[in-house]
Design an enzyme around this catalytic site. Structure first.
Site, PDB file in Angstrom:
ATOM      1  N   ASP A 106      -0.280  -2.099  -6.175  1.00  0.00           N
ATOM      2  CA  ASP A 106      -0.824  -3.318  -5.573  1.00  0.00           C
ATOM      3  C   ASP A 106      -0.266  -4.567  -6.258  1.00  0.00           C
ATOM      4  OD1 ASP A 106      -2.321  -4.796  -3.820  1.00  0.00           O
ATOM      5  OD2 ASP A 106      -4.250  -4.407  -4.780  1.00  0.00           O
ATOM      6  N   GLY A 107      -0.176  -5.650  -5.507  1.00  0.00           N
ATOM      7  CA  GLY A 107       0.210  -6.939  -6.086  1.00  0.00           C
ATOM      8  C   GLY A 107       1.592  -7.432  -5.694  1.00  0.00           C
TER       9      GLY A 107
ATOM     10  N   HIS B 236       7.612  -6.688  -1.813  1.00  0.00           N
ATOM     11  CA  HIS B 236       7.719  -5.260  -1.471  1.00  0.00           C
ATOM     12  C   HIS B 236       9.094  -4.730  -1.873  1.00  0.00           C
ATOM     13  CE1 HIS B 236       3.933  -5.658   0.480  1.00  0.00           C
ATOM     14  NE2 HIS B 236       4.368  -6.317   1.538  1.00  0.00           N
TER      15      HIS B 236
ATOM     16  N   THR C  37      -4.051   3.147   6.142  1.00  0.00           N
ATOM     17  CA  THR C  37      -4.422   3.008   7.551  1.00  0.00           C
ATOM     18  C   THR C  37      -4.813   1.556   7.838  1.00  0.00           C
ATOM     19  OG1 THR C  37      -5.286   5.258   7.384  1.00  0.00           O
ATOM     20  CG2 THR C  37      -5.920   4.002   9.326  1.00  0.00           C
ATOM     21  N   GLU C  38      -5.483   0.940   6.857  1.00  0.00           N
ATOM     22  CA  GLU C  38      -5.953  -0.442   7.024  1.00  0.00           C
ATOM     23  C   GLU C  38      -4.792  -1.447   7.018  1.00  0.00           C
ATOM     24  OE1 GLU C  38      -7.358   1.779   4.889  1.00  0.00           O
ATOM     25  OE2 GLU C  38      -9.209   2.073   6.029  1.00  0.00           O
TER      26      GLU C  38
ATOM     27  N   LEU D 174       9.257  17.226 -10.734  1.00  0.00           N
ATOM     28  CA  LEU D 174       8.113  16.463 -10.239  1.00  0.00           C
ATOM     29  C   LEU D 174       7.964  16.582  -8.715  1.00  0.00           C
ATOM     30  CD1 LEU D 174       6.013  14.058 -10.742  1.00  0.00           C
ATOM     31  CD2 LEU D 174       7.913  12.553 -10.126  1.00  0.00           C
TER      32      LEU D 174
ATOM     33  N   GLU E   2      -9.961   9.838 -14.284  1.00  0.00           N
ATOM     34  CA  GLU E   2     -10.083   8.657 -15.144  1.00  0.00           C
ATOM     35  C   GLU E   2      -9.396   7.503 -14.408  1.00  0.00           C
ATOM     36  OE1 GLU E   2     -11.732   8.469 -17.996  1.00  0.00           O
ATOM     37  OE2 GLU E   2     -12.250  10.597 -17.858  1.00  0.00           O
TER      38      GLU E   2
HETATM   39  C1  IPE Z   1      -4.131  -0.661  -0.990  1.00  0.00           C
HETATM   40  O1  IPE Z   1      -3.725  -1.953  -1.248  1.00  0.00           O
HETATM   41  C2  IPE Z   1      -3.120   0.061  -0.160  1.00  0.00           C
HETATM   42  C3  IPE Z   1      -1.807   0.260  -0.768  1.00  0.00           C
HETATM   43  C4  IPE Z   1      -1.469  -0.015  -1.983  1.00  0.00           C
HETATM   44  C5  IPE Z   1      -0.815   0.841   0.089  1.00  0.00           C
HETATM   45  P1  IPE Z   1      -4.269  -3.187  -0.382  1.00  0.00           P
HETATM   46  O2  IPE Z   1      -3.729  -4.398  -1.034  1.00  0.00           O
HETATM   47  O3  IPE Z   1      -3.972  -2.989   1.041  1.00  0.00           O
HETATM   48  O4  IPE Z   1      -5.841  -3.068  -0.619  1.00  0.00           O
HETATM   49  P2  IPE Z   1      -7.025  -4.105  -0.372  1.00  0.00           P
HETATM   50  O5  IPE Z   1      -6.981  -4.449   1.069  1.00  0.00           O
HETATM   51  O6  IPE Z   1      -6.769  -5.293  -1.241  1.00  0.00           O
HETATM   52  O7  IPE Z   1      -8.245  -3.372  -0.786  1.00  0.00           O
HETATM   53  C1  IPE Z   2       0.769  -3.618  -2.267  1.00  0.00           C
HETATM   54  O1  IPE Z   2       0.950  -4.980  -2.447  1.00  0.00           O
HETATM   55  C2  IPE Z   2       1.713  -3.033  -1.242  1.00  0.00           C
HETATM   56  C3  IPE Z   2       1.089  -2.611   0.021  1.00  0.00           C
HETATM   57  C4  IPE Z   2      -0.191  -2.658   0.309  1.00  0.00           C
HETATM   58  C5  IPE Z   2       1.980  -2.094   1.050  1.00  0.00           C
HETATM   59  P1  IPE Z   2       0.214  -6.044  -1.538  1.00  0.00           P
HETATM   60  O2  IPE Z   2       1.081  -6.340  -0.371  1.00  0.00           O
HETATM   61  O3  IPE Z   2      -1.166  -5.586  -1.219  1.00  0.00           O
HETATM   62  O4  IPE Z   2       0.155  -7.292  -2.510  1.00  0.00           O
HETATM   63  P2  IPE Z   2      -1.039  -8.334  -2.681  1.00  0.00           P
HETATM   64  O5  IPE Z   2      -2.275  -7.545  -2.968  1.00  0.00           O
HETATM   65  O6  IPE Z   2      -1.143  -9.078  -1.387  1.00  0.00           O
HETATM   66  O7  IPE Z   2      -0.627  -9.189  -3.821  1.00  0.00           O
HETATM   67 MG    MG Z   3      -2.930  -5.802  -2.126  1.00  0.00          MG
END
Ligand code: IPE
Ligand code: IPE
Ligand code: MG
Length: 248
Positions: free
Chosen positions: A21-22, A38, A67-68, A132, A208
């Site tokens: 994430d991020g 990305h 999915t979301e 792996l 964990e």
């Molecule tokens: C969760 O990240 C899904 C993936 C890393 C693929 P999101 O960034 O979509 O999650 P929310 O919406 O902040 O919970």
């Molecule tokens: C995670 O990064 C990648 C996917 C969910 C595909 P984000 O795209 O959710 O990045 P933030 O959370 O908006 O920073």
């Molecule tokens: Mg995110």
């Protein structure tokens, strides 16, 4: 002592699951569009996979698209699907070099045809690799997975392949997308968010959890080593007391 030397190789988690994430925030920090984040997340995927392969971690599951995530702007979803195809293609030599077997969990059949083709081909090409197992969670959500499992169990009961009395925890696990893999012992989420976002809800029952503020494109091998060292410092009690767990 380097971070990797601090890892006890005999007490490695067998299966690590990551919520990458991020990316969007990383791009924003660099004054760029979200897709740039990305694109830069791909090197972190390579680093985490290589580090796990080198250490001898057996399974690594990466949450690549939920999915979301279909609810994001169409141009971002399209760009993510393109990136997926290109990444699988470009990373094939790395997978082969590191003896990594690729697998996928999620509603793969609803992905664009190009993604499915690329994925199926890569899974086929790497299927005899013995190092792996890298599992991509793609178009995945735990509630979808559990709903599908319940439908299949119900169908098998109505066709008399199963009786309700046969339903055990192990049977339920065998109907999940992850039936071939052990449950993760360590779940890492980057970017400071502290939630599961519909990820492996059944399988993470006793994992964990490790949360780091590091944004995914900055998550390198050293960051993974830190997470494993933190994991190894924890006492996993599984409901017992500390004294019971420490009986020699
Ligand atoms: C969760 O990240 C899904 C993936 C890393 C693929 P999101 O960034 O979509 O999650 P929310 O919406 O902040 O919970
Ligand atoms: C995670 O990064 C990648 C996917 C969910 C595909 P984000 O795209 O959710 O990045 P933030 O959370 O908006 O920073
Ligand atoms: Mg995110």
């Amino acid at each position: 002592m380097s971070l990797s030397d601090q890892i006890n190789k005999k007490r490695l988690p067998t299966h690590i699951a990551i919520i990458m994430d991020g990316n969007g925030r990383w791009a924003q920090l660099h004054g760029e569009q979200r897709i740039f984040g990305h694109q830069n997340g791909v090197s972190a995927v390579r680093a985490a996979s290589e580090a796990c392969a080198e250490l001898g971690v057996k399974f690594l599951t990466l949450y690549a698209f939920s999915t979301e995530n279909w609810a994001r702007p169409k141009h971002e979803v399209d760009a993510l699907m393109e990136l997926l195809v290109a990444t699988i293609r470009n990373e094939m030599p790395t997978l082969m070099k590191n003896n990594i077997q690729l697998r996928a969990i999620g509603d793969i059949h609803s992905l664009p045809d190009k993604c499915q083709l690329e994925l199926v081909e890569a899974i086929e090409e790497t299927k005899t690799n013995t190092g792996l197992t890298l599992i991509l969670a793609l178009n995945y959500s735990a509630r979808w997975e559990l709903t599908e499992a319940m439908k299949k169990i119900a169908a098998d009961i109505s066709s008399s392949l199963l009786a309700p009395i046969d339903i055990t925890e192990d049977l339920i696990s065998s109907y999940l997308e992850t039936s071939d893999f052990p449950d993760p012992e360590l779940m890492i989420r980057t970017s400071g968010e502290q939630r599961l976002s519909n990820y492996l809800l059944w399988q993470l029952a006793y994992a964990e959890l490790y949360f780091t503020p590091v944004l995914w494109p900055d998550f390198d091998k050293e960051e993974l080593y830190k997470a494993i060292i933190d994991f190894q410092g924890r006492e996993r009690r599984f409901g017992k007391t500390s004294e019971q767990v420490n009986v020699k």
